[in-house]
Structures are given as structure tokens and as C-alpha cells.
Scaffold this motif. Sequence first.
Motif, mmCIF file in Angstrom:
data_model
loop_
_atom_site.group_PDB
_atom_site.id
_atom_site.type_symbol
_atom_site.label_atom_id
_atom_site.label_comp_id
_atom_site.label_asym_id
_atom_site.label_seq_id
_atom_site.Cartn_x
_atom_site.Cartn_y
_atom_site.Cartn_z
ATOM 1 N N SER A 111 43.920 47.658 45.739
ATOM 2 C CA SER A 111 45.576 47.843 46.325
ATOM 3 C C SER A 111 45.272 47.371 48.106
ATOM 4 N N GLY A 112 46.202 46.455 48.231
ATOM 5 C CA GLY A 112 46.526 45.997 49.564
ATOM 6 C C GLY A 112 47.787 46.180 50.130
ATOM 7 N N PHE A 113 48.273 45.532 50.870
ATOM 8 C CA PHE A 113 49.403 45.667 51.568
ATOM 9 C C PHE A 113 50.088 44.172 52.032
ATOM 10 N N ILE A 136 45.942 41.248 55.811
ATOM 11 C CA ILE A 136 44.824 41.030 54.920
ATOM 12 C C ILE A 136 45.016 40.323 53.639
ATOM 13 N N ARG A 137 45.888 39.586 53.642
ATOM 14 C CA ARG A 137 46.265 38.771 52.457
ATOM 15 C C ARG A 137 45.149 37.721 52.080
ATOM 16 N N PRO A 138 44.515 36.864 53.004
ATOM 17 C CA PRO A 138 43.232 36.337 52.713
ATOM 18 C C PRO A 138 42.117 37.179 51.962
ATOM 19 N N LEU A 139 41.984 38.468 52.343
ATOM 20 C CA LEU A 139 41.032 39.380 51.904
ATOM 21 C C LEU A 139 41.315 39.794 50.468
ATOM 22 N N MET A 140 42.520 39.962 50.231
ATOM 23 C CA MET A 140 43.326 40.199 48.881
ATOM 24 C C MET A 140 42.959 38.960 48.099
#
Length: 192
Positions: free
Chosen positions: A51-53, A62-66
Motif C-alpha cells: 500500500s502506498g498513497f 512515492i509514486r516512483p517507489l510504488m
Amino acid sequence: MDPTIRERKATIRREALARRDAMAEDSRIEASLAVCDAVAAHVAASPAIVSGFLPIRSEIDIRPLMTAFADRGAQLCVPAIVEGELQFRQLLRGAALEPQGFGTFAPGAEAAVLDPELMLIPLAAFDGSGGRVGYGRGYYDRAIARLRQKGLDPVLVGVAFACQEVDAVPMDAHDVRLGMIATEAGIIRPSG
């Protein structure tokens, strides 16, 4: 919640968010990328469900991490607010997103609901012992408690900018401590 703790958290939240808001946009972008790289390197195993956000206001992105976790084969989900509680809905490329309040978006009710193994948690403020201040509604604390009631024990990773760190976060009985906090200054692994 103890009213004194609530007031102290509100002050901590307001001051930490002001520091975050004061960061230059290019500094936030560079720091976000550094955090994404650090977490990707420190979480060697590939959790099946992450889960991210989606960032709001001056929040860390944090979209690159997701995307990195998705490239490793993880299913992604983001929180949706359903009847005052968080529900982690599967995030698929190209799927329509709906407003959730607070300026964020999530997949609609047709999306699969997932139980995350790794939770990337946004922070308003944090301390070195894993204490966190969110946005004041207790959504994540209750969601983590529900997962634990199901017998699950997700890895909890707080993500924020270094300027959001405080000396100590006052904790109530229901507050959940983080197992790891990532900022552009490095990874914190609380021992307590």
C-alpha cells in the motif's frame, strides 16, 4: 485520546507541516526521489501487496517507489475512505480514480480490496523511536489494528522529509509505532 496529547500533536503537526511547506519544490522532488531509492534498496524482498498513497499538497511523492515495487511483481493499493475508515483498493494503471477528500484520490468501489504486507505511510511528523503524527483522524492506526485482528502483521514504513522529524511524539495507547522511517537523510530503524 488524552486532550493534552491531542493538543501537543496538533502543535507538532502544524509546525512540521509548515517546515514541509517551506521546502522549495525542487528540493521536495529531489528528496522524494532519494527516499524512493533508499526504501527500494532497504526492502530487498518483494512483498506481494504494497500500500502506498498518492501525494497531497507538499507531501512526499512515492509514486516512483510504488512503480519499483510493481516492477518487482507487487500488487499496489492505495487507501480509500469508506464510512470513515481506510480500505486499501487495488491501484491499476489506467483505472479511474475518485476524489477521497483531503485532496487525494483512490480507485472506485469496483476495485479489489487488498490487505497490504508492506505499508508506506505518510507522516505529518515523526520521531526516532517510531512515533508518528498523521493528519489527526487516526485512519492508519485503526486500519493497522484491523489488519492485526485478522492475524496479519504488515511491515510499517513511514516516509517523510527529514525536516518533519521532532524530538518526541506523544503517544496514546492506540498509536502504532513504525518499524522503519525513510527520509532523504537516511533510514531510521527504531529499536523500541
